[in-house]
Design a protein around this motif. Structure first.
Motif, short mmCIF file in Angstrom:
data_model
loop_
_atom_site.label_atom_id
_atom_site.label_comp_id
_atom_site.label_asym_id
_atom_site.label_seq_id
_atom_site.Cartn_x
_atom_site.Cartn_y
_atom_site.Cartn_z
N HIS A 1 54.85 10.65 2.36
CA HIS A 1 53.40 10.78 2.13
C HIS A 1 53.05 10.67 0.64
O HIS A 1 52.10 11.30 0.17
CB HIS A 1 52.87 12.10 2.69
CG HIS A 1 52.92 12.20 4.17
ND1 HIS A 1 52.13 13.07 4.90
CD2 HIS A 1 53.68 11.56 5.09
CE1 HIS A 1 52.40 12.95 6.19
NE2 HIS A 1 53.34 12.03 6.32
N GLY A 2 53.83 9.92 -0.09
CA GLY A 2 53.57 9.76 -1.51
C GLY A 2 53.77 11.02 -2.33
O GLY A 2 53.36 11.09 -3.49
N GLY A 3 54.40 12.02 -1.73
CA GLY A 3 54.52 13.32 -2.40
C GLY A 3 53.31 14.20 -2.18
O GLY A 3 53.18 15.25 -2.79
N GLN A 4 52.38 13.73 -1.32
CA GLN A 4 51.15 14.44 -0.92
C GLN A 4 50.17 14.63 -2.07
O GLN A 4 49.05 14.19 -2.05
CB GLN A 4 51.47 15.81 -0.29
CG GLN A 4 50.34 16.36 0.57
CD GLN A 4 50.11 15.56 1.84
OE1 GLN A 4 51.03 15.23 2.57
NE2 GLN A 4 48.86 15.24 2.10
N ILE A 5 50.60 15.33 -3.12
CA ILE A 5 49.82 15.47 -4.35
C ILE A 5 50.59 14.73 -5.45
O ILE A 5 51.74 15.06 -5.73
CB ILE A 5 49.62 16.94 -4.73
CG1 ILE A 5 48.84 17.67 -3.64
CG2 ILE A 5 48.92 17.07 -6.08
CD1 ILE A 5 48.79 19.18 -3.82
N ILE B 1 37.32 10.70 -0.71
CA ILE B 1 37.83 9.43 -1.23
C ILE B 1 39.36 9.42 -1.21
O ILE B 1 39.98 8.44 -0.80
CB ILE B 1 37.30 9.18 -2.65
CG1 ILE B 1 35.81 8.85 -2.60
CG2 ILE B 1 38.07 8.04 -3.34
CD1 ILE B 1 35.14 8.82 -3.96
N ASN B 2 39.97 10.52 -1.63
CA ASN B 2 41.43 10.59 -1.68
C ASN B 2 42.08 10.47 -0.31
O ASN B 2 43.25 10.11 -0.20
CB ASN B 2 41.88 11.90 -2.33
CG ASN B 2 41.98 11.80 -3.84
OD1 ASN B 2 43.07 11.66 -4.40
ND2 ASN B 2 40.84 11.83 -4.51
N ASN B 3 41.33 10.75 0.75
CA ASN B 3 41.90 10.73 2.10
C ASN B 3 41.43 9.55 2.95
O ASN B 3 41.99 9.32 4.02
CB ASN B 3 41.57 12.04 2.81
CG ASN B 3 42.43 13.19 2.33
OD1 ASN B 3 43.49 13.45 2.87
ND2 ASN B 3 41.99 13.87 1.29
N HIS B 4 40.42 8.80 2.48
CA HIS B 4 39.85 7.75 3.32
C HIS B 4 39.76 6.38 2.65
O HIS B 4 39.46 5.40 3.32
CB HIS B 4 38.45 8.17 3.80
CG HIS B 4 38.46 9.33 4.74
ND1 HIS B 4 38.42 10.64 4.30
CD2 HIS B 4 38.52 9.39 6.09
CE1 HIS B 4 38.44 11.45 5.34
NE2 HIS B 4 38.51 10.72 6.43
N ILE C 1 45.93 14.21 -2.86
CA ILE C 1 45.33 14.35 -4.18
C ILE C 1 45.93 13.27 -5.09
O ILE C 1 47.14 13.20 -5.26
CB ILE C 1 45.58 15.75 -4.80
CG1 ILE C 1 45.17 16.85 -3.82
CG2 ILE C 1 44.85 15.88 -6.13
CD1 ILE C 1 43.69 16.92 -3.53
N PHE C 2 45.05 12.44 -5.69
CA PHE C 2 45.49 11.30 -6.52
C PHE C 2 46.53 10.45 -5.78
O PHE C 2 47.52 10.00 -6.36
CB PHE C 2 46.06 11.79 -7.86
CG PHE C 2 45.10 12.60 -8.68
CD1 PHE C 2 43.91 12.05 -9.12
CD2 PHE C 2 45.38 13.93 -9.00
CE1 PHE C 2 43.01 12.81 -9.85
CE2 PHE C 2 44.48 14.69 -9.74
CZ PHE C 2 43.29 14.12 -10.17
N ASN C 3 46.29 10.27 -4.49
CA ASN C 3 47.30 9.67 -3.61
C ASN C 3 46.59 8.97 -2.46
O ASN C 3 46.60 9.43 -1.33
CB ASN C 3 48.23 10.78 -3.09
CG ASN C 3 49.34 10.27 -2.20
OD1 ASN C 3 49.72 9.11 -2.26
ND2 ASN C 3 49.84 11.14 -1.35
#
Length: 272
Positions: free
Chosen positions: A208-212, A21-24, A258-260
């Motif tokens: 990248h939104g800070g990735q995490i 979900i976090n990646n798609h 993650i949360f992103n």
């Protein structure tokens, strides 16, 4: 031992859908930019930003991404770099969504560091130009509505060995200072340079939104900014400049968000 193994398996079962979900799961973030520099005829003009695709796939033929962008009802679409990934360069796959974007609206594009890293920038520019994208390598153009205009300016990524200020000098040649200036620039960490040059509305990605993303803190790490970066997502304002940073869509060296959630951004112009 069996109980621990069962718990471990259950954790794995729970982690996989969370990561998926976090990646798609693409979300659209809607924002408003209000300024006296927005002409009356551009009031309500919708700018949709797509950034950092990194060759990611969202459904068959990118149907989920294309649907998300189409639903923003864009007047123009901006692609702010890293549409490809230098670690798994597949230009045809990367352009799958872009071919469908040009059927919705005019599309403007600048490269990111990953395009530069492939050493295939001329090939990428040629392919995008052929499908109808406005490629913006340190240049500008205008959009006209009812006799009023705004300026669209694009600069390349400094990984090409040219300083951001030098690229802006070239890109801004001939730009009417009275116009609203919309800048496409991949790197948000150059914000102070954009401010010094009085860019009005900047669209960036790269972080990248800070990735995490840590709740109530923000992004954890970003290229060019390090740990707990300052510019990872949302709008940042200083003097006469507003910069929107997209969280982007794909991943590169680190494969998980993650949360992103992957993000499409739409900014609606309002005349003040």
């Amino acid at each position: 031992m069996l109980k621990k193994f069962i718990i471990f398996c259950l954790l794995l079962i729970g982690v996989w859908p969370f990561l998926y979900i976090n990646n798609h799961w693409i979300v659209t973030t809607e924002k408003v930019y209000e300024s006296e520099k927005v002409p009356q005829s551009f009031d309500g003009f919708r700018i949709t930003q797509v950034s950092d695709l990194h060759d990611a796939l969202f459904g068959e033929r990118q149907e989920k991404l294309v649907k998300e962008v189409k639903e923003t009802n864009p007047d123009i679409i901006l692609i702010t770099g890293d549409v490809i990934d230098s670690n798994r360069y597949n230009l045809e796959q990367s352009l799958m969504a872009v071919r469908q974007f040009v059927e919705m609206a005019e599309v403007y594009y600048v490269i990111g560091n990953h395009e530069v890293a492939t050493n295939q920038v001329p090939e990428i520019y040629e392919a995008l130009t052929e499908i109808g994208v406005h490629v913006m390598p340190n240049t500008s153009t205008t959009i006209e509505r009812e006799g009023e205009t705004i300026s669209i300016v694009g600069i390349e990524d400094p990984l090409n060995g040219v300083e951001t200020q030098e690229m802006l000098n070239e890109a801004m040649t001939g730009v009417n200072p009275e116009n609203l200036t919309v800048l496409l620039a991949h790197r948000p960490e150059k914000f102070n340079t954009y401010v010094a040059n009085e860019m009005n509305l900047v669209f960036s990605g790269h972080a990248h939104g800070g990735q995490i993303r840590i709740p109530f803190v923000g992004g954890l790490v970003a290229p060019g900014q390090g740990v707990l970066p300052k510019y990872t997502a949302g709008m940042y304002e200083k003097d006469r400049t507003t910069m929107n940073v997209s969280r982007g869509l794909g991943n590169s060296d680190f494969p998980y968000r993650i949360f992103n959630l992957p993000e499409v951004v739409t900014v609606e112009l309002k005349s003040k």
